[in-house]
Scaffold this active site. Structure first.
Site, PDB file in Angstrom:
ATOM      1  N   GLY A  74      13.148   9.891  -3.612  1.00 55.39           N
ATOM      2  CA  GLY A  74      14.130  10.566  -4.531  1.00 55.39           C
ATOM      3  C   GLY A  74      14.363  12.027  -4.155  1.00 55.39           C
ATOM      4  O   GLY A  74      13.348  12.585  -3.279  1.00 55.39           O
ATOM      5  N   GLY A 163      33.908   4.346   4.165  1.00 54.19           N
ATOM      6  CA  GLY A 163      33.804   3.193   4.573  1.00 54.19           C
ATOM      7  C   GLY A 163      32.017   2.817   4.897  1.00 54.19           C
ATOM      8  O   GLY A 163      31.901   1.757   4.477  1.00 54.19           O
ATOM      9  N   TYR A 206      41.891  23.478   3.651  1.00 53.86           N
ATOM     10  CA  TYR A 206      40.458  23.230   2.880  1.00 53.86           C
ATOM     11  C   TYR A 206      40.838  22.608   1.621  1.00 53.86           C
ATOM     12  O   TYR A 206      40.294  21.553   1.123  1.00 53.86           O
ATOM     13  CB  TYR A 206      39.507  24.437   2.865  1.00 53.86           C
ATOM     14  CG  TYR A 206      38.129  24.282   2.115  1.00 53.86           C
ATOM     15  CD1 TYR A 206      37.125  23.690   2.711  1.00 53.86           C
ATOM     16  CD2 TYR A 206      38.032  24.931   0.886  1.00 53.86           C
ATOM     17  CE1 TYR A 206      35.965  23.355   2.179  1.00 53.86           C
ATOM     18  CE2 TYR A 206      36.835  24.738   0.234  1.00 53.86           C
ATOM     19  CZ  TYR A 206      35.913  24.179   1.131  1.00 53.86           C
ATOM     20  OH  TYR A 206      34.489  23.943   0.299  1.00 53.86           O
TER      21      TYR A 206
HETATM   22  O1  LIG Z   1      34.047  40.831   2.786  1.00 57.21           O
HETATM   23  C1  LIG Z   1      34.735  40.315   1.934  1.00 57.21           C
HETATM   24  C2  LIG Z   1      34.654  38.855   1.790  1.00 57.21           C
HETATM   25  C3  LIG Z   1      35.321  38.429   0.727  1.00 57.21           C
HETATM   26  N1  LIG Z   1      36.036  39.333  -0.250  1.00 57.21           N
HETATM   27  C4  LIG Z   1      36.875  38.630  -1.339  1.00 57.21           C
HETATM   28  O2  LIG Z   1      35.630  38.179  -2.205  1.00 57.21           O
HETATM   29  C5  LIG Z   1      36.193  36.917  -2.987  1.00 57.21           C
HETATM   30  C6  LIG Z   1      35.292  35.815  -2.645  1.00 57.21           C
HETATM   31  O3  LIG Z   1      35.689  35.363  -1.352  1.00 57.21           O
HETATM   32  P1  LIG Z   1      34.604  34.355  -0.431  1.00 57.21           P
HETATM   33  O4  LIG Z   1      35.003  34.350   0.882  1.00 57.21           O
HETATM   34  O5  LIG Z   1      33.216  34.539  -0.694  1.00 57.21           O
HETATM   35  O6  LIG Z   1      35.020  32.979  -0.999  1.00 57.21           O
HETATM   36  P2  LIG Z   1      36.286  32.376  -2.079  1.00 57.21           P
HETATM   37  O7  LIG Z   1      36.017  32.525  -3.490  1.00 57.21           O
HETATM   38  O8  LIG Z   1      37.575  32.963  -1.386  1.00 57.21           O
HETATM   39  O9  LIG Z   1      36.225  30.987  -1.395  1.00 57.21           O
HETATM   40  C7  LIG Z   1      35.182  30.214  -1.896  1.00 57.21           C
HETATM   41  O10 LIG Z   1      35.571  29.438  -3.139  1.00 57.21           O
HETATM   42  C8  LIG Z   1      34.349  28.480  -3.541  1.00 57.21           C
HETATM   43  C9  LIG Z   1      34.027  27.609  -2.266  1.00 57.21           C
HETATM   44  O11 LIG Z   1      34.107  26.193  -2.404  1.00 57.21           O
HETATM   45  C10 LIG Z   1      33.828  28.043  -0.917  1.00 57.21           C
HETATM   46  O12 LIG Z   1      32.579  28.507  -0.511  1.00 57.21           O
HETATM   47  C11 LIG Z   1      34.718  29.199  -0.858  1.00 57.21           C
HETATM   48  O13 LIG Z   1      35.886  28.595  -0.165  1.00 57.21           O
HETATM   49  C12 LIG Z   1      37.839  36.862  -2.426  1.00 57.21           C
HETATM   50  O14 LIG Z   1      38.403  37.673  -3.394  1.00 57.21           O
HETATM   51  C13 LIG Z   1      37.645  37.628  -1.225  1.00 57.21           C
HETATM   52  O15 LIG Z   1      38.950  38.064  -0.812  1.00 57.21           O
HETATM   53  C14 LIG Z   1      35.992  40.716  -0.319  1.00 57.21           C
HETATM   54  O16 LIG Z   1      36.556  41.114  -1.023  1.00 57.21           O
HETATM   55  N2  LIG Z   1      35.492  41.054   0.701  1.00 57.21           N
END
Ligand SMILES: O=c1ccn([C@@H]2O[C@H](COP(=O)(O)OP(=O)(O)O[C@H]3OC[C@@H](O)[C@H](O)[C@H]3O)[C@@H](O)[C@H]2O)c(=O)[nH]1
Length: 395
Positions: A74, A163, A206
């Site tokens: 598990g 599959g 994505y």
């Molecule tokens: O350096 C940064 C990086 C990101 N951000 C902001 O921080 C927020 C979070 O950004 P992230 O890149 O960490 O992640 P996001 O929320 O956009 O996307 C995530 O969502 C959930 C998951 O499924 C994925 O891991 C990812 O797609 C966003 O608003 C982004 O614009 C910053 O302000 N500065």
């Protein structure tokens, strides 16, 4: 005369002690790794053994996807620590040959573990009981870098895994995402919400890839009777994230640790709720072994603005870094927070690691990684929005 000799002997002894102390520590660490507990598979009957395929994404091999097979009674946190969220770094060519397979080295050679180097876009023929289909880049800069491969991984890759599940009668858990809700008009997001996704925007590879992956799961369930589980994973962080991951947690921590400005995209008023990796793993395992076939949110509902989050990380690191406001990322969801009532009710699951505790663990990890990289003359910078063919990855 005698006391002089004694003094000399004492000095030599203390010097030897000084030299030996770090070696003792090393031996202790090694001993710890030998006494790790693994599931007692050897003594189980064939029918009680489970062959579990963990499909994960490999960061440094571009979008090559690795499968990791664990033969286990598990799955628990120990098994999962090798890959969940990391989805990367099985090899670290950038750092050097020595570091190859560093992230899974404590598993290599273990009798219940087999590493398979396989691209999920190609069919896979193995015998398996459970499939955790986690193969896909998850960080926005990564999944936007090669959107076609992101789409192939989430569509053709998911078809291949379904599959396989159909052929061998395995149960498949899809790592879906809160991004299926897009830039939500419902807050907090519950599983009945259909989402608000731009189908031709930069995140679509994505978001829509995962949406169609969910559609495929339910088509296989209805038409072919495949047992599926769908986890909608909200923002998650923890140790073993890649230094170049590009998501906000690793970016802010690395920037704070290195005294660089914390890069906030837009005004920082957008919100997110972050869960610690061990909570996610427990949720995934609970879902896989439950009888819940409809989608389930897994996340921590503690919501913060990104600006608050930057300030919190600065405080926890004790950093004097400035906060720098950069241009807003296109289609960036403005608010996000999971409604986890379904997971609580049907799985008896909820996150237990407080945000600050989890962040401190991640900070400790990244501090160690920076030291390690410095000793290897390789200090990666947090990834800015990368350019490809003249475009930024966010626009
Ligand atoms: O350096 C940064 C990086 C990101 N951000 C902001 O921080 C927020 C979070 O950004 P992230 O890149 O960490 O992640 P996001 O929320 O956009 O996307 C995530 O969502 C959930 C998951 O499924 C994925 O891991 C990812 O797609 C966003 O608003 C982004 O614009 C910053 O302000 N500065």
């Amino acid at each position: 005369m005698r006391s002089l000799q004694e003094n000399g002997e004492q000095k030599v002894e203390s010097k030897i002690e000084e030299a030996v102390a770090p070696l003792r520590e090393k031996i202790k660490d090694l001993e710890k790794s030998f006494t790790q507990k693994y599931p007692p598979v050897k003594f189980l009957s064939e029918k009680d053994r489970k062959r579990i395929l963990l499909g994960v994404y490999c960061f440094n091999c571009g979008l090559q996807v690795f499968g990791i097979q664990v033969f286990s009674a598990g799955l628990g946190m120990n098994d999962f620590d090798i890959c969940v969220l990391r989805r990367d770094e099985i090899t670290k060519e950038k750092v050097g040959q020595k570091d190859e397979k560093r992230n899974v080295e404590h598993w290599i050679g273990h009798e219940n573990f087999e590493l398979i180097n396989h691209d999920v876009v190609e069919p896979l023929y193995i015998e398996v009981d459970q499939i955790y289909h986690l193969a896909s880049p998850a960080s926005p800069p990564n999944y936007m870098y090669n959107p076609i491969k992101t789409l192939k991984t989430n569509t053709i890759g998911t078809l291949n895994m379904l599959g396989l599940a159909k052929r061998v009668g395995a149960r498949l858990l899809l790592a879906s995402t809160s991004e299926v809700y897009g830039d939500p008009e419902v807050h907090p997001q519950n599983e009945d919400y259909w989402g608000h996704v731009n189908p031709i925007g930069p995140r679509a590879c994505y978001d829509e890839g995962k949406r169609v992956a969910e559609t495929m799961c339910y088509a296989y369930m209805k038409q072919e009777g495949v047992e599926v589980r769908v986890a909608r994973i909200f923002n998650t962080f923890g140790p073993r994230m890649h230094m170049n991951d590009g998501r906000v947690v690793s970016n802010f921590i690395l920037q704070a640790l290195q005294g660089e400005p914390l890069t906030v995209y837009g005004p920082g008023t957008q919100t997110r709720a972050f869960q610690y990796v061990s909570d996610l793993v427990n949720g995934l395992v609970a879902l896989m072994n439950s009888n819940v076939s409809s989608p389930v949110n897994l996340g921590n509902p503690e919501e913060h603005t990104i600006l608050e989050f930057a300030q919190l990380i600065k405080k926890l690191v004790g950093s004097r870094s400035e906060i720098q406001f950069l241009s807003e990322a296109q289609d960036d969801p403005q608010k996000r927070k999971p409604d986890i009532r379904k997971a609580k009710l049907l799985l008896g699951w909820e996150p237990v690691v407080p945000l600050e505790e989890g962040l401190n663990k991640a900070i400790h990890y990244f501090r160690k990684e920076l030291e390690y990289q410095a000793n290897n003359q390789y200090i990666p910078k947090p990834k800015p929005a990368r350019m490809k063919k003249g475009r930024t990855r966010h626009n």
